[in-house]
Scaffold this motif. Structure first.
Motif, PDB file in Angstrom:
ATOM      1  N   HIS A   1      18.076 -26.011  10.156  1.00 27.53           N
ATOM      2  CA  HIS A   1      18.946 -26.226   8.991  1.00 27.53           C
ATOM      3  C   HIS A   1      19.194 -27.715   8.772  1.00 27.53           C
ATOM      4  CE1 HIS A   1      22.106 -25.577   6.075  1.00 27.53           C
ATOM      5  NE2 HIS A   1      22.926 -26.303   6.808  1.00 27.53           N
ATOM      6  N   GLN A   2      19.462 -28.432   9.855  1.00 24.91           N
ATOM      7  CA  GLN A   2      19.765 -29.854   9.732  1.00 24.91           C
ATOM      8  C   GLN A   2      18.526 -30.671   9.398  1.00 24.91           C
ATOM      9  OE1 GLN A   2      21.582 -30.653  13.539  1.00 24.91           O
ATOM     10  NE2 GLN A   2      23.614 -29.953  12.884  1.00 24.91           N
ATOM     11  N   ARG A   3      17.408 -30.311   9.980  1.00 25.88           N
ATOM     12  CA  ARG A   3      16.189 -31.108   9.825  1.00 25.88           C
ATOM     13  C   ARG A   3      15.453 -30.792   8.523  1.00 25.88           C
ATOM     14  NH1 ARG A   3      12.431 -33.036  13.792  1.00 25.88           N
ATOM     15  NH2 ARG A   3      10.935 -34.363  12.700  1.00 25.88           N
ATOM     16  N   PHE A   4      15.424 -29.516   8.143  1.00 21.60           N
ATOM     17  CA  PHE A   4      14.605 -29.103   7.006  1.00 21.60           C
ATOM     18  C   PHE A   4      15.402 -28.448   5.885  1.00 21.60           C
ATOM     19  CE2 PHE A   4      11.865 -28.418  10.880  1.00 21.60           C
ATOM     20  CZ  PHE A   4      11.172 -29.617  10.758  1.00 21.60           C
ATOM     21  N   ASP A   5      16.745 -28.460   6.018  1.00 20.92           N
ATOM     22  CA  ASP A   5      17.607 -27.827   5.020  1.00 20.92           C
ATOM     23  C   ASP A   5      17.236 -26.354   4.814  1.00 20.92           C
ATOM     24  OD1 ASP A   5      19.746 -27.822   3.244  1.00 20.92           O
ATOM     25  OD2 ASP A   5      18.471 -28.242   1.516  1.00 20.92           O
ATOM     26  N   ALA A   6      16.905 -25.689   5.899  1.00 23.74           N
ATOM     27  CA  ALA A   6      16.453 -24.299   5.837  1.00 23.74           C
ATOM     28  C   ALA A   6      17.634 -23.345   5.938  1.00 23.74           C
ATOM     29  CB  ALA A   6      15.484 -24.011   6.980  1.00 23.74           C
ATOM     30  N   GLY A   7      17.582 -22.284   5.155  1.00 22.85           N
ATOM     31  CA  GLY A   7      18.492 -21.178   5.373  1.00 22.85           C
ATOM     32  C   GLY A   7      17.994 -20.380   6.567  1.00 22.85           C
ATOM     33  N   VAL A   8      18.910 -19.973   7.446  1.00 19.72           N
ATOM     34  CA  VAL A   8      18.502 -19.301   8.685  1.00 19.72           C
ATOM     35  C   VAL A   8      19.509 -18.227   9.086  1.00 19.72           C
ATOM     36  CG1 VAL A   8      17.116 -21.161   9.715  1.00 19.72           C
ATOM     37  CG2 VAL A   8      19.592 -21.221   9.942  1.00 19.72           C
ATOM     38  N   LYS A   9      19.019 -17.185   9.689  1.00 19.01           N
ATOM     39  CA  LYS A   9      19.836 -16.163  10.358  1.00 19.01           C
ATOM     40  C   LYS A   9      19.107 -15.749  11.620  1.00 19.01           C
ATOM     41  CE  LYS A   9      22.048 -14.171   6.231  1.00 19.01           C
ATOM     42  NZ  LYS A   9      23.432 -14.548   6.563  1.00 19.01           N
ATOM     43  N   VAL A  10      19.869 -15.487  12.699  1.00 16.92           N
ATOM     44  CA  VAL A  10      19.249 -15.121  13.970  1.00 16.92           C
ATOM     45  C   VAL A  10      19.609 -13.688  14.354  1.00 16.92           C
ATOM     46  CG1 VAL A  10      19.289 -17.523  14.725  1.00 16.92           C
ATOM     47  CG2 VAL A  10      21.125 -15.993  15.436  1.00 16.92           C
ATOM     48  N   PHE A  11      18.674 -13.040  15.034  1.00 13.70           N
ATOM     49  CA  PHE A  11      18.873 -11.650  15.443  1.00 13.70           C
ATOM     50  C   PHE A  11      18.305 -11.425  16.835  1.00 13.70           C
ATOM     51  CE2 PHE A  11      18.405 -11.641  10.819  1.00 13.70           C
ATOM     52  CZ  PHE A  11      19.534 -10.940  10.415  1.00 13.70           C
ATOM     53  N   VAL A  12      19.031 -10.651  17.627  1.00  6.36           N
ATOM     54  CA  VAL A  12      18.475 -10.090  18.851  1.00  6.36           C
ATOM     55  C   VAL A  12      18.432  -8.588  18.601  1.00  6.36           C
ATOM     56  CG1 VAL A  12      18.597 -10.149  21.398  1.00  6.36           C
ATOM     57  CG2 VAL A  12      19.594 -11.986  20.065  1.00  6.36           C
ATOM     58  N   ASP A  13      18.218  -7.748  19.598  1.00  6.39           N
ATOM     59  CA  ASP A  13      17.928  -6.346  19.285  1.00  6.39           C
ATOM     60  C   ASP A  13      19.154  -5.496  18.978  1.00  6.39           C
ATOM     61  OD1 ASP A  13      19.031  -5.914  21.754  1.00  6.39           O
ATOM     62  OD2 ASP A  13      17.255  -5.033  22.673  1.00  6.39           O
ATOM     63  N   THR A  14      20.320  -6.106  18.843  1.00 10.74           N
ATOM     64  CA  THR A  14      21.493  -5.347  18.425  1.00 10.74           C
ATOM     65  C   THR A  14      21.548  -5.181  16.909  1.00 10.74           C
ATOM     66  OG1 THR A  14      22.754  -7.411  18.481  1.00 10.74           O
ATOM     67  CG2 THR A  14      22.882  -5.989  20.425  1.00 10.74           C
ATOM     68  N   ALA A  15      20.706  -5.888  16.164  1.00 11.00           N
ATOM     69  CA  ALA A  15      20.681  -5.814  14.700  1.00 11.00           C
ATOM     70  C   ALA A  15      19.616  -4.807  14.255  1.00 11.00           C
ATOM     71  CB  ALA A  15      20.389  -7.191  14.111  1.00 11.00           C
ATOM     72  N   PRO A  16      19.739  -4.258  13.048  1.00 12.59           N
ATOM     73  CA  PRO A  16      18.748  -3.291  12.550  1.00 12.59           C
ATOM     74  C   PRO A  16      17.453  -3.962  12.091  1.00 12.59           C
ATOM     75  CG  PRO A  16      20.449  -3.623  10.901  1.00 12.59           C
ATOM     76  CD  PRO A  16      20.889  -4.393  12.130  1.00 12.59           C
ATOM     77  N   VAL A  17      16.739  -4.514  13.043  1.00 10.67           N
ATOM     78  CA  VAL A  17      15.477  -5.208  12.786  1.00 10.67           C
ATOM     79  C   VAL A  17      14.375  -4.488  13.562  1.00 10.67           C
ATOM     80  CG1 VAL A  17      14.196  -7.363  13.076  1.00 10.67           C
ATOM     81  CG2 VAL A  17      16.623  -7.429  12.449  1.00 10.67           C
ATOM     82  N   MET A  18      13.285  -4.153  12.912  1.00 12.55           N
ATOM     83  CA  MET A  18      12.136  -3.550  13.606  1.00 12.55           C
ATOM     84  C   MET A  18      11.321  -4.668  14.238  1.00 12.55           C
ATOM     85  SD  MET A  18      11.095  -0.439  11.016  1.00 12.55           S
ATOM     86  CE  MET A  18       9.905   0.283  12.165  1.00 12.55           C
ATOM     87  N   GLU A  19      11.819  -5.141  15.357  1.00 11.44           N
ATOM     88  CA  GLU A  19      11.281  -6.367  15.923  1.00 11.44           C
ATOM     89  C   GLU A  19       9.880  -6.201  16.507  1.00 11.44           C
ATOM     90  OE1 GLU A  19      14.030  -7.742  18.811  1.00 11.44           O
ATOM     91  OE2 GLU A  19      13.707  -6.098  20.203  1.00 11.44           O
TER      92      GLU A  19
END
Length: 359
Positions: free
Chosen positions: A127-145
């Motif tokens: 976010h700081q370096r590239f002005d990127a929008g970001v969200k992080v997930f581990v396996d507690t989120a509804p993501v088919m990782e």
């Protein structure tokens, strides 16, 4: 003259380098999308009831099937893997019936906290370096990782439904960074299981209806970690001395021969959790349970379900002397514990029948 903005490929390689510098063993880039096959596989599992009591899987099915339903702005998914490969064969402990077997991933700190902390470091830097929008997930989120990891080239989803990596075998913790950056995807990894079915054949409870499908209701990992209430009697003998999780299908994967033992200090096994005595664990009260499993994923299980598992293992020990230990729990405050204690005592003292009281 102002420096040119980095190209998408340069962004990607900078992120990869940052992830490796923070200790991640595998990094892959995928588009923020899944295909119909992944959604169909999930739908079938839910329709068949293979998720058991994990109702949250059905409740979040729609969001799981499309990363953009979690965050419409996401353009790319960065999949990161951290190896927890053991130095020894985890199946060797199954022969020591007076000891409890804890799944390799749970013999030290809870990986969720460690991985999420590192994901946040990378995301903040992006976010700081590239002005990127970001969200992080581990396996507690509804993501088919696992499907996303396959699309990112980190590995492929094996016949045991777990991700397999050519470099790290079946021993990878996964985390994801969703970003608004449009990054080039890595080539997806192809399925390299071939005709091998070792993971299917070793399962003690027959939890695989077919390759690439898992019926959690029959899975020892589910029964010992997720299932509430008494464990169905049809599976108790097959559980053996596994008291938290099961590594059988992972441990026999031939691709593990390429996996070096994890170098992450937080995942090295604690001595107290490597081969604990069942008799000691059966006597844990709530305070002692919490103290022993501080910062461990086992702590979320709660004392009652954990001691339930221990008593099942005691009943499978084959040692009549352990009946006295199990009998100490016949008057336990929790009915599930009492049920497991009755079963264990009856297994170890079959001539006396099923006990109804502690004497």
């Amino acid at each position: 003259m102002a420096a040119a903005d980095p190209s998408p490929q340069e962004l990607k390689e900078a992120i990869r380098a940052r992830a490796h510098a923070l200790g991640f063993d595998a990094v892959g880039f995928a588009p923020a999308a899944l295909d119909d096959r992944d959604r169909d596989r999930l739908a079938r599992a839910l329709a068949e009831g293979w998720h058991g009591g994990m109702e949250w899987m059905a409740e979040t099915a729609e969001r799981r099937g499309d990363p953009r339903s979690l965050w419409p702005e996401v353009r790319s998914v960065i999949v990161l893997g951290l190896s927890y490969a053991p130095a020894d064969d985890p199946l060797e402990l199954l022969e020591h019936r007076d000891r409890g077997v804890i799944s390799v991933y749970a013999r030290n700190r809870d990986y969720h906290d460690l991985i999420k902390g590192r994901l946040k470091q990378i995301a903040q830097w992006m976010h700081q370096r590239f002005d990127a929008g970001v969200k992080v997930f581990v396996d507690t989120a509804p993501v088919m990782e696992k499907p996303l990891a396959a699309r990112s080239g980190v590995g492929w989803q094996g016949k045991h439904t777990v991700l397999v990596s050519r470099r790290h075998g079946s021993w990878l913790f996964l985390g994801e960074i969703f970003t608004t950056l449009d990054l080039p995807a890595d080539p997806p990894e192809r399925d390299r299981c071939g005709t091998c079915r070792r993971c299917q054949d070793i399962c003690p409870t027959g939890a695989f209806p077919a390759p690439y499908t898992l019926d959690a209701r029959r899975c020892i990992a589910y029964l010992t970690n997720e299932h509430h209430g008494p464990i169905p009697e049809e599976f108790r003998e097959a559980i053996g001395n596994r008291i938290y999780g099961c590594d059988d299908c992972l441990a026999v994967c031939p691709w593990n021969s390429f996996a070096a033992a994890s170098r992450e200090a937080a995942f090295l096994p604690r001595e107290a959790l490597t081969a604990p005595k069942l008799a000691d664990l059966a006597r844990l009260d709530d305070a002692a349970f919490r103290a022993l499993f501080t910062a461990s994923p086992i702590k979320r299980l709660g004392r009652h379900r954990f001691v339930r598992n221990v008593l099942i293992a005691l009943g499978n020990s084959g040692d009549p002397a352990m009946a006295a230990v199990a009998a100490e729990r016949l008057d336990d405050a929790d009915e599930t514990v009492r049920d497991a204690a009755r079963w264990a005592v009856a297994r170890l003292r079959p001539s006396r029948g099923i006990p109804t009281e502690s004497n």
